[in-house]
Design a protein around this motif. Sequence first.
Motif, PDB file in Angstrom:
ATOM      1  N   ASN A  55       0.827  -1.204   0.000  1.00 34.91           N
ATOM      2  CA  ASN A  55       0.000   0.000   0.000  1.00 34.91           C
ATOM      3  C   ASN A  55       0.866   1.260   0.000  1.00 34.91           C
ATOM      4  O   ASN A  55       0.516   2.275  -0.624  1.00 34.91           O
ATOM      5  N   LEU A  56       1.973   1.221   0.716  1.00 31.83           N
ATOM      6  CA  LEU A  56       2.905   2.354   0.693  1.00 31.83           C
ATOM      7  C   LEU A  56       3.484   2.533  -0.705  1.00 31.83           C
ATOM      8  O   LEU A  56       3.581   3.668  -1.207  1.00 31.83           O
ATOM      9  N   THR A  57       3.854   1.436  -1.345  1.00 31.97           N
ATOM     10  CA  THR A  57       4.416   1.507  -2.701  1.00 31.97           C
ATOM     11  C   THR A  57       3.433   2.151  -3.669  1.00 31.97           C
ATOM     12  O   THR A  57       3.802   3.025  -4.474  1.00 31.97           O
ATOM     13  N   ARG A  58       2.155   1.735  -3.589  1.00 33.16           N
ATOM     14  CA  ARG A  58       1.130   2.331  -4.463  1.00 33.16           C
ATOM     15  C   ARG A  58       0.952   3.812  -4.150  1.00 33.16           C
ATOM     16  O   ARG A  58       0.825   4.641  -5.058  1.00 33.16           O
ATOM     17  N   HIS A  59       0.944   4.135  -2.868  1.00 36.79           N
ATOM     18  CA  HIS A  59       0.756   5.531  -2.467  1.00 36.79           C
ATOM     19  C   HIS A  59       1.865   6.424  -3.015  1.00 36.79           C
ATOM     20  O   HIS A  59       1.598   7.555  -3.460  1.00 36.79           O
ATOM     21  N   GLN A  60       3.097   5.965  -2.968  1.00 34.09           N
ATOM     22  CA  GLN A  60       4.231   6.792  -3.388  1.00 34.09           C
ATOM     23  C   GLN A  60       4.160   7.183  -4.860  1.00 34.09           C
ATOM     24  O   GLN A  60       4.811   8.151  -5.277  1.00 34.09           O
ATOM     25  N   ARG A  61       3.362   6.466  -5.643  1.00 30.40           N
ATOM     26  CA  ARG A  61       3.194   6.839  -7.054  1.00 30.40           C
ATOM     27  C   ARG A  61       2.457   8.165  -7.215  1.00 30.40           C
ATOM     28  O   ARG A  61       2.525   8.780  -8.278  1.00 30.40           O
ATOM     29  N   ILE A  62       1.728   8.581  -6.171  1.00 32.88           N
ATOM     30  CA  ILE A  62       1.111   9.910  -6.197  1.00 32.88           C
ATOM     31  C   ILE A  62       2.198  10.967  -6.323  1.00 32.88           C
ATOM     32  O   ILE A  62       2.067  11.949  -7.061  1.00 32.88           O
ATOM     33  N   HIS A  63       3.302  10.773  -5.594  1.00 28.87           N
ATOM     34  CA  HIS A  63       4.391  11.737  -5.602  1.00 28.87           C
ATOM     35  C   HIS A  63       5.282  11.604  -6.838  1.00 28.87           C
ATOM     36  O   HIS A  63       5.759  12.603  -7.383  1.00 28.87           O
ATOM     37  N   THR A  64       5.507  10.382  -7.281  1.00 29.61           N
ATOM     38  CA  THR A  64       6.423  10.158  -8.410  1.00 29.61           C
ATOM     39  C   THR A  64       5.731  10.292  -9.761  1.00 29.61           C
ATOM     40  O   THR A  64       6.395  10.538 -10.772  1.00 29.61           O
ATOM     41  N   GLY A  65       4.400  10.126  -9.770  1.00 41.08           N
ATOM     42  CA  GLY A  65       3.673  10.150 -11.035  1.00 41.08           C
ATOM     43  C   GLY A  65       3.801   8.862 -11.818  1.00 41.08           C
ATOM     44  O   GLY A  65       3.363   8.785 -12.982  1.00 41.08           O
ATOM     45  N   ASP A  66       4.381   7.843 -11.223  1.00 40.44           N
ATOM     46  CA  ASP A  66       4.592   6.566 -11.898  1.00 40.44           C
ATOM     47  C   ASP A  66       3.265   5.848 -12.137  1.00 40.44           C
ATOM     48  O   ASP A  66       2.443   5.702 -11.226  1.00 40.44           O
ATOM     49  N   ALA A  77      -2.898   4.805 -18.818  1.00 41.50           N
ATOM     50  CA  ALA A  77      -1.985   4.265 -17.809  1.00 41.50           C
ATOM     51  C   ALA A  77      -2.513   4.523 -16.408  1.00 41.50           C
ATOM     52  O   ALA A  77      -3.183   5.532 -16.156  1.00 41.50           O
ATOM     53  N   PHE A  78      -2.183   3.624 -15.482  1.00 41.78           N
ATOM     54  CA  PHE A  78      -2.713   3.683 -14.124  1.00 41.78           C
ATOM     55  C   PHE A  78      -1.620   3.375 -13.117  1.00 41.78           C
ATOM     56  O   PHE A  78      -0.696   2.597 -13.383  1.00 41.78           O
ATOM     57  N   ALA A  79      -1.758   3.961 -11.942  1.00 42.27           N
ATOM     58  CA  ALA A  79      -0.802   3.734 -10.868  1.00 42.27           C
ATOM     59  C   ALA A  79      -1.084   2.426 -10.125  1.00 42.27           C
ATOM     60  O   ALA A  79      -0.179   1.836  -9.533  1.00 42.27           O
ATOM     61  N   VAL A  80      -2.347   1.987 -10.153  1.00 42.38           N
ATOM     62  CA  VAL A  80      -2.771   0.803  -9.410  1.00 42.38           C
ATOM     63  C   VAL A  80      -3.347  -0.221 -10.387  1.00 42.38           C
ATOM     64  O   VAL A  80      -4.142   0.122 -11.272  1.00 42.38           O
ATOM     65  N   LYS A  81      -2.987  -1.492 -10.206  1.00 43.52           N
ATOM     66  CA  LYS A  81      -3.427  -2.539 -11.127  1.00 43.52           C
ATOM     67  C   LYS A  81      -4.939  -2.693 -11.124  1.00 43.52           C
ATOM     68  O   LYS A  81      -5.562  -2.932 -12.170  1.00 43.52           O
ATOM     69  N   ASN A  82      -5.585  -2.552  -9.955  1.00 40.24           N
ATOM     70  CA  ASN A  82      -7.045  -2.678  -9.881  1.00 40.24           C
ATOM     71  C   ASN A  82      -7.744  -1.638 -10.749  1.00 40.24           C
ATOM     72  O   ASN A  82      -8.795  -1.912 -11.333  1.00 40.24           O
ATOM     73  N   ASN A  83      -7.163  -0.437 -10.832  1.00 38.99           N
ATOM     74  CA  ASN A  83      -7.756   0.610 -11.670  1.00 38.99           C
ATOM     75  C   ASN A  83      -7.670   0.244 -13.144  1.00 38.99           C
ATOM     76  O   ASN A  83      -8.591   0.535 -13.922  1.00 38.99           O
ATOM     77  N   LEU A  84      -6.566  -0.400 -13.542  1.00 43.04           N
ATOM     78  CA  LEU A  84      -6.458  -0.885 -14.921  1.00 43.04           C
ATOM     79  C   LEU A  84      -7.503  -1.959 -15.189  1.00 43.04           C
ATOM     80  O   LEU A  84      -8.156  -1.949 -16.243  1.00 43.04           O
ATOM     81  N   THR A  85      -7.669  -2.893 -14.244  1.00 41.78           N
ATOM     82  CA  THR A  85      -8.663  -3.965 -14.412  1.00 41.78           C
ATOM     83  C   THR A  85     -10.057  -3.385 -14.618  1.00 41.78           C
ATOM     84  O   THR A  85     -10.808  -3.819 -15.504  1.00 41.78           O
ATOM     85  N   ARG A  86     -10.427  -2.387 -13.780  1.00 37.92           N
ATOM     86  CA  ARG A  86     -11.745  -1.749 -13.936  1.00 37.92           C
ATOM     87  C   ARG A  86     -11.849  -1.027 -15.278  1.00 37.92           C
ATOM     88  O   ARG A  86     -12.878  -1.090 -15.949  1.00 37.92           O
ATOM     89  N   HIS A  87     -10.786  -0.337 -15.669  1.00 39.89           N
ATOM     90  CA  HIS A  87     -10.788   0.379 -16.944  1.00 39.89           C
ATOM     91  C   HIS A  87     -11.016  -0.557 -18.121  1.00 39.89           C
ATOM     92  O   HIS A  87     -11.757  -0.234 -19.060  1.00 39.89           O
ATOM     93  N   GLN A  88     -10.388  -1.723 -18.109  1.00 40.65           N
ATOM     94  CA  GLN A  88     -10.472  -2.641 -19.243  1.00 40.65           C
ATOM     95  C   GLN A  88     -11.891  -3.130 -19.499  1.00 40.65           C
ATOM     96  O   GLN A  88     -12.204  -3.585 -20.599  1.00 40.65           O
ATOM     97  N   ARG A  89     -12.744  -3.018 -18.485  1.00 34.72           N
ATOM     98  CA  ARG A  89     -14.148  -3.405 -18.683  1.00 34.72           C
ATOM     99  C   ARG A  89     -14.872  -2.482 -19.658  1.00 34.72           C
ATOM    100  O   ARG A  89     -15.916  -2.835 -20.188  1.00 34.72           O
ATOM    101  N   ILE A  90     -14.319  -1.279 -19.882  1.00 32.42           N
ATOM    102  CA  ILE A  90     -14.874  -0.395 -20.906  1.00 32.42           C
ATOM    103  C   ILE A  90     -14.775  -1.071 -22.270  1.00 32.42           C
ATOM    104  O   ILE A  90     -15.702  -1.014 -23.081  1.00 32.42           O
ATOM    105  N   HIS A  91     -13.655  -1.732 -22.506  1.00 34.19           N
ATOM    106  CA  HIS A  91     -13.420  -2.381 -23.802  1.00 34.19           C
ATOM    107  C   HIS A  91     -14.130  -3.731 -23.898  1.00 34.19           C
ATOM    108  O   HIS A  91     -14.646  -4.096 -24.957  1.00 34.19           O
ATOM    109  N   THR A  92     -14.156  -4.475 -22.797  1.00 34.26           N
ATOM    110  CA  THR A  92     -14.740  -5.828 -22.831  1.00 34.26           C
ATOM    111  C   THR A  92     -16.250  -5.825 -22.601  1.00 34.26           C
ATOM    112  O   THR A  92     -16.937  -6.780 -22.975  1.00 34.26           O
TER     113      THR A  92
END
Length: 319
Positions: A55-66, A77-92
């Motif tokens: 959770n700390l690793t994911r949070h630090q992407r707010i600061h790094t923009g990664d 592009a997304f900082a968290v894998k769950n957000n990518l999974t939800r996004h892909q449902r737009i296509h599927t």
Amino acid sequence: MEHEIDRRIVKRHCCDDCEQVFTTSSNLKIHRKTHTGDKPYRCDQCGAAFAVKNNLTRHQRIHTGDKPYRCVQCGAAFAVKNNLTRHQRIHTGDKPYRCDQCGAAFARQGDLTTHQRIHTGDKPYRCDHCGVAFTRQFHLITHQRIHTGEKPYRCDQCGAAFAQQSALIRHRHIHTGEKPYRCDQCGLAFGGQDYLTTHQRFHTGDKPYRCDQCGVAFAQQGDLKRHQRIHSGDKPYGCDQCGVAFARQSGLIRHQRIHTGEKPYRCDQCGVAFARQCHLMSHQRIHTGDKPYRCDQCGAAFAQQGHLTRHQRIHTGDC
């Protein structure tokens, strides 16, 4: 013997506080921090603390923009894998979260939770100024701007400010003249998708918003909300100068002209100004000679409803 082994495994990974069972000891160890409040992983930039290192690793992407998780179809592009999974449902088109009461399906768990409040009537977000409650937090945030007067969305062309981003987007079409949403039945064009959707209900007769108290149905959700105030007596729009409250924002706006002296409706023939549009319309009949109110007994016609009402007392004897 097999059942005894299963019981030992379950016992070894069972939380002593809440009896929740885990498949591994590491998952149980992480879970126990919810009871102890232990958050040993701290961000060195903002001080936010976390129970789990991931959770700390994911949070630090707010600061790094990664944003390491990228959609292969559209490149988002997304900082968290769950957000990518939800996004892909737009296509599927995948909607795995289904309402067990009406069958409506959703791509996100949060959208299902919000939808289910239609059935339960739950409104967990309550305004601490006037007590009005909402099913969604962003509706509460928008509503509270009535009390604060905050209008954070400003037009960069004319400076007009709005409480909602959607209102600003619609307003910008005034400057561009753009109306990208066209009705395929009558050809009428609109600046916003919501306007087109509402308009199309004139063709279909669809009225999806129904009052659960009296059964009256409406084409627009806003009309239903305003109607429901008849039953609840709710008047969320209060004048900050004299305290008079109104069920509709338009009623408050008209009332406030008593205090400001504003008269925005001006006759283009003689220049007389009025605080309300209906008063201007009545006045303009002086110039046009229009008399739309006719007595059904003698045929006498009048420019104003009030004049007809007084006239009819001649026939009824009510003087």
